[in-house]
Design a protein around this motif. Sequence first.
Motif, PDB file in Angstrom:
ATOM      1  N   TRP A   1      40.305  24.738  36.519  1.00 24.98           N
ATOM      2  CA  TRP A   1      40.517  24.798  35.070  1.00 24.98           C
ATOM      3  C   TRP A   1      39.461  25.668  34.382  1.00 24.98           C
ATOM      4  O   TRP A   1      39.710  26.241  33.324  1.00 24.98           O
ATOM      5  N   THR A   2      38.287  25.775  35.004  1.00 26.39           N
ATOM      6  CA  THR A   2      37.281  26.718  34.497  1.00 26.39           C
ATOM      7  C   THR A   2      37.774  28.151  34.671  1.00 26.39           C
ATOM      8  O   THR A   2      37.629  28.987  33.766  1.00 26.39           O
ATOM      9  N   ILE A   3      38.359  28.420  35.823  1.00 32.65           N
ATOM     10  CA  ILE A   3      38.942  29.746  36.068  1.00 32.65           C
ATOM     11  C   ILE A   3      40.092  29.993  35.104  1.00 32.65           C
ATOM     12  O   ILE A   3      40.245  31.101  34.565  1.00 32.65           O
ATOM     13  N   CYS A   4      40.895  28.965  34.851  1.00 33.78           N
ATOM     14  CA  CYS A   4      41.994  29.095  33.893  1.00 33.78           C
ATOM     15  C   CYS A   4      41.446  29.427  32.497  1.00 33.78           C
ATOM     16  O   CYS A   4      42.047  30.226  31.764  1.00 33.78           O
ATOM     17  N   ALA A   5      40.314  28.828  32.153  1.00 36.15           N
ATOM     18  CA  ALA A   5      39.685  29.123  30.858  1.00 36.15           C
ATOM     19  C   ALA A   5      39.234  30.578  30.792  1.00 36.15           C
ATOM     20  O   ALA A   5      39.358  31.236  29.748  1.00 36.15           O
ATOM     21  N   MET A   6      38.733  31.109  31.906  1.00 30.21           N
ATOM     22  CA  MET A   6      38.343  32.523  31.942  1.00 30.21           C
ATOM     23  C   MET A   6      39.560  33.432  31.729  1.00 30.21           C
ATOM     24  O   MET A   6      39.485  34.441  31.025  1.00 30.21           O
ATOM     25  N   LEU A   7      40.690  33.058  32.335  1.00 30.26           N
ATOM     26  CA  LEU A   7      41.923  33.828  32.135  1.00 30.26           C
ATOM     27  C   LEU A   7      42.362  33.751  30.679  1.00 30.26           C
ATOM     28  O   LEU A   7      42.854  34.731  30.112  1.00 30.26           O
TER      29      LEU A   7
ATOM     30  N   PHE B   1      40.392  33.369  28.027  1.00 30.31           N
ATOM     31  CA  PHE B   1      39.529  34.218  27.204  1.00 30.31           C
ATOM     32  C   PHE B   1      39.837  35.701  27.417  1.00 30.31           C
ATOM     33  O   PHE B   1      39.794  36.493  26.466  1.00 30.31           O
ATOM     34  N   ALA B   2      40.162  36.083  28.660  1.00 28.82           N
ATOM     35  CA  ALA B   2      40.526  37.474  28.919  1.00 28.82           C
ATOM     36  C   ALA B   2      41.781  37.851  28.143  1.00 28.82           C
ATOM     37  O   ALA B   2      41.860  38.944  27.549  1.00 28.82           O
ATOM     38  N   THR B   3      42.769  36.959  28.138  1.00 26.73           N
ATOM     39  CA  THR B   3      44.017  37.229  27.423  1.00 26.73           C
ATOM     40  C   THR B   3      43.785  37.238  25.920  1.00 26.73           C
ATOM     41  O   THR B   3      44.413  38.009  25.187  1.00 26.73           O
ATOM     42  N   THR B   4      42.868  36.396  25.449  1.00 28.57           N
ATOM     43  CA  THR B   4      42.509  36.396  24.025  1.00 28.57           C
ATOM     44  C   THR B   4      41.936  37.748  23.619  1.00 28.57           C
ATOM     45  O   THR B   4      42.345  38.340  22.601  1.00 28.57           O
ATOM     46  N   VAL B   5      40.994  38.256  24.412  1.00 28.29           N
ATOM     47  CA  VAL B   5      40.398  39.564  24.137  1.00 28.29           C
ATOM     48  C   VAL B   5      41.457  40.655  24.225  1.00 28.29           C
ATOM     49  O   VAL B   5      41.496  41.581  23.400  1.00 28.29           O
ATOM     50  N   ASN B   6      42.338  40.531  25.212  1.00 30.58           N
ATOM     51  CA  ASN B   6      43.419  41.491  25.396  1.00 30.58           C
ATOM     52  C   ASN B   6      44.243  41.649  24.126  1.00 30.58           C
ATOM     53  O   ASN B   6      44.509  42.762  23.666  1.00 30.58           O
ATOM     54  N   TYR B   7      44.625  40.531  23.527  1.00 32.33           N
ATOM     55  CA  TYR B   7      45.480  40.589  22.346  1.00 32.33           C
ATOM     56  C   TYR B   7      44.703  40.900  21.074  1.00 32.33           C
ATOM     57  O   TYR B   7      45.266  41.461  20.129  1.00 32.33           O
ATOM     58  N   LEU B   8      43.436  40.575  21.046  1.00 30.31           N
ATOM     59  CA  LEU B   8      42.615  41.017  19.919  1.00 30.31           C
ATOM     60  C   LEU B   8      42.558  42.543  19.878  1.00 30.31           C
ATOM     61  O   LEU B   8      42.710  43.161  18.813  1.00 30.31           O
ATOM     62  N   ASP B   9      42.343  43.152  21.041  1.00 32.06           N
ATOM     63  CA  ASP B   9      42.279  44.611  21.108  1.00 32.06           C
ATOM     64  C   ASP B   9      43.591  45.254  20.673  1.00 32.06           C
ATOM     65  O   ASP B   9      43.602  46.296  20.018  1.00 32.06           O
ATOM     66  N   ARG B  10      44.710  44.646  21.043  1.00 30.87           N
ATOM     67  CA  ARG B  10      46.008  45.196  20.637  1.00 30.87           C
ATOM     68  C   ARG B  10      46.225  45.090  19.129  1.00 30.87           C
ATOM     69  O   ARG B  10      46.879  45.936  18.533  1.00 30.87           O
ATOM     70  N   GLN B  11      45.696  44.033  18.526  1.00 30.96           N
ATOM     71  CA  GLN B  11      45.984  43.743  17.134  1.00 30.96           C
ATOM     72  C   GLN B  11      45.188  44.580  16.139  1.00 30.96           C
ATOM     73  O   GLN B  11      45.549  44.643  14.969  1.00 30.96           O
ATOM     74  N   VAL B  12      44.100  45.190  16.566  1.00 32.79           N
ATOM     75  CA  VAL B  12      43.253  45.927  15.618  1.00 32.79           C
ATOM     76  C   VAL B  12      44.058  46.992  14.885  1.00 32.79           C
ATOM     77  O   VAL B  12      43.970  47.136  13.665  1.00 32.79           O
ATOM     78  N   LEU B  13      44.875  47.737  15.618  1.00 34.61           N
ATOM     79  CA  LEU B  13      45.647  48.815  14.987  1.00 34.61           C
ATOM     80  C   LEU B  13      46.686  48.267  14.014  1.00 34.61           C
ATOM     81  O   LEU B  13      46.822  48.765  12.894  1.00 34.61           O
ATOM     82  N   SER B  14      47.413  47.228  14.423  1.00 39.94           N
ATOM     83  CA  SER B  14      48.482  46.712  13.565  1.00 39.94           C
ATOM     84  C   SER B  14      47.939  46.114  12.274  1.00 39.94           C
ATOM     85  O   SER B  14      48.614  46.114  11.246  1.00 39.94           O
ATOM     86  N   LEU B  15      46.688  45.612  12.310  1.00 42.72           N
ATOM     87  CA  LEU B  15      46.102  44.988  11.128  1.00 42.72           C
ATOM     88  C   LEU B  15      45.302  45.962  10.255  1.00 42.72           C
ATOM     89  O   LEU B  15      44.813  45.579   9.197  1.00 42.72           O
ATOM     90  N   THR B  16      45.158  47.183  10.712  1.00 43.73           N
ATOM     91  CA  THR B  16      44.379  48.160   9.932  1.00 43.73           C
ATOM     92  C   THR B  16      45.176  49.393   9.527  1.00 43.73           C
ATOM     93  O   THR B  16      44.790  50.086   8.585  1.00 43.73           O
ATOM     94  N   TRP B  17      46.284  49.672  10.205  1.00 42.90           N
ATOM     95  CA  TRP B  17      46.940  50.964   9.985  1.00 42.90           C
ATOM     96  C   TRP B  17      47.543  51.085   8.586  1.00 42.90           C
ATOM     97  O   TRP B  17      47.405  52.121   7.938  1.00 42.90           O
ATOM     98  N   ASP B  18      48.200  50.034   8.116  1.00 43.35           N
ATOM     99  CA  ASP B  18      48.912  50.138   6.843  1.00 43.35           C
ATOM    100  C   ASP B  18      47.957  50.255   5.655  1.00 43.35           C
ATOM    101  O   ASP B  18      48.179  51.032   4.731  1.00 43.35           O
TER     102      ASP B  18
END
Length: 480
Positions: free
Chosen positions: A16-22, A24-41
């Motif tokens: 479950w610790t490893i699952c938590a690492m996954l 957090f990785a997915t959280t960072v993944n989607y944060l990076d994707r969202q920067v453009l959609s939340l700033t472009w307009d």
Amino acid sequence: MSTIQNTMEKMTNYRWTICAMLFFATTVNYLDRQVLSLTWDEFIKPEFHWDESHYGTITSVFSIVYAICMLFAGRFIDWLGTKKGYLWAIGIWSAGACLHAFCGVVTEHVVGLHSAAELASASGTVVVTIATVSMYCFLAARCVLALGEAGNFPAAIKVTAEYFPKKDRAYATSIFNAGASIGALIAPLSIPLLAKAWGWEMAFIVIGALGFIWMGFWVFMYSAPAKSKHVNKAELEYIEQDKHEVGGTHVEEKDEKKMGFWQCFNYKQTWAFAFGKFMTDGVWWFFLFWTPSYLFTQFDIKTSSGLGMGLIFTLYAITMLSIYGGKIPTIIINKTGMNPYAARMRAMLIFAFFPLLVLLAQPLGTISPWFPVILIGIGGAAHQSWSANIFSTVGDMFPKTAIASITGIGGMAGGIGSMILQKVAGNLFVYADKTGMTFMGFSGKPAGYFIIFCVCAVAYLIGWVVMKALVPKYKPIVLE
């Protein structure tokens, strides 16, 4: 199973610790994707003179590059191993996220202007040059981001198969996959404020740097279960329980066998997974990339305003319901004794009906913006529940040595579906605005959004029907 039962109380829970690492990785993944959609307009569009067509091109190219890279990312992860492969993936996408911040500087240099203010105040033919050059700069950064992000899910699904028995994989997947919703949840509360306080460039750099921090933890925390000092014999026995249940619906896995890349395409199970991803991934990405623009276009609500942040936060808070979606197959298995695939398909059919509520988003939006946000949030929760289960069907059907490759093939199909939807949506919105197109009582861009919402609503049912037709019964693949 007696060994497992006798040692259950002493069992460690490092999986479950490893699952938590996954997670957090997915959280960072989607944060990076969202920067453009939340700033472009609000921030980028005025500076570079973009319209929906420019943004649609960027999101669609990201999708196709992501799709192509997914095809090879899975094989890369299988070849290099989850530890090194994951490090490479997140390192590349974090660098790509930071590269976005330099697009303005490059555009200024190419065009011959000296500041963001000069770019924004430009007129005449220079505007076309600024829009074109800046778009290609963002496309380059977006391609690097896509290259790295393509490795996230193949690596995460492979780690899940390594650390969890089949019966727990959908639940573990739903937990780490909830990182997508958490990333999208944190994004509207942080990214617009960062952009407003320090400029949109710093929003990309600050969010991109999070991935490098994650890499430091992964280096010291991950090892294969059999080699990890944090996993005791009891937990290892629990993780590897499928090896002890030969016969019935369980098949002993022969990890020493390798599945050739082209051999993957010989199985209907591969095509079923790929079609399910093709039909549905684009829906989630449309919600992710276009909802902030939809609120601005339809209701004149900026993402940096209190109401805008509240609406986007509410939308992704609702998607957090998806964490229970991975639990439903386990409940079905325990109550009915179904095999994992049958239980997952039943759960996915349930989830496939919820996106139909998105059909009401546009009509109810005439009353309040909260209605479409809530309905899109329910659709997003259904998608994430569907996603957790469709990913887990790969582990049900294929040997561990092929999981990342099959996940990559499905990811490629999902990326192609997303590319088509993003490009069509961008062009449709521009066309609808220019021509005053009408649809179901709406005109202009609202009519375009209504059409795309209709497509999103039925995509899951179509995907499920085809998947069920291709693989009607549980049939795991055993390499001879």
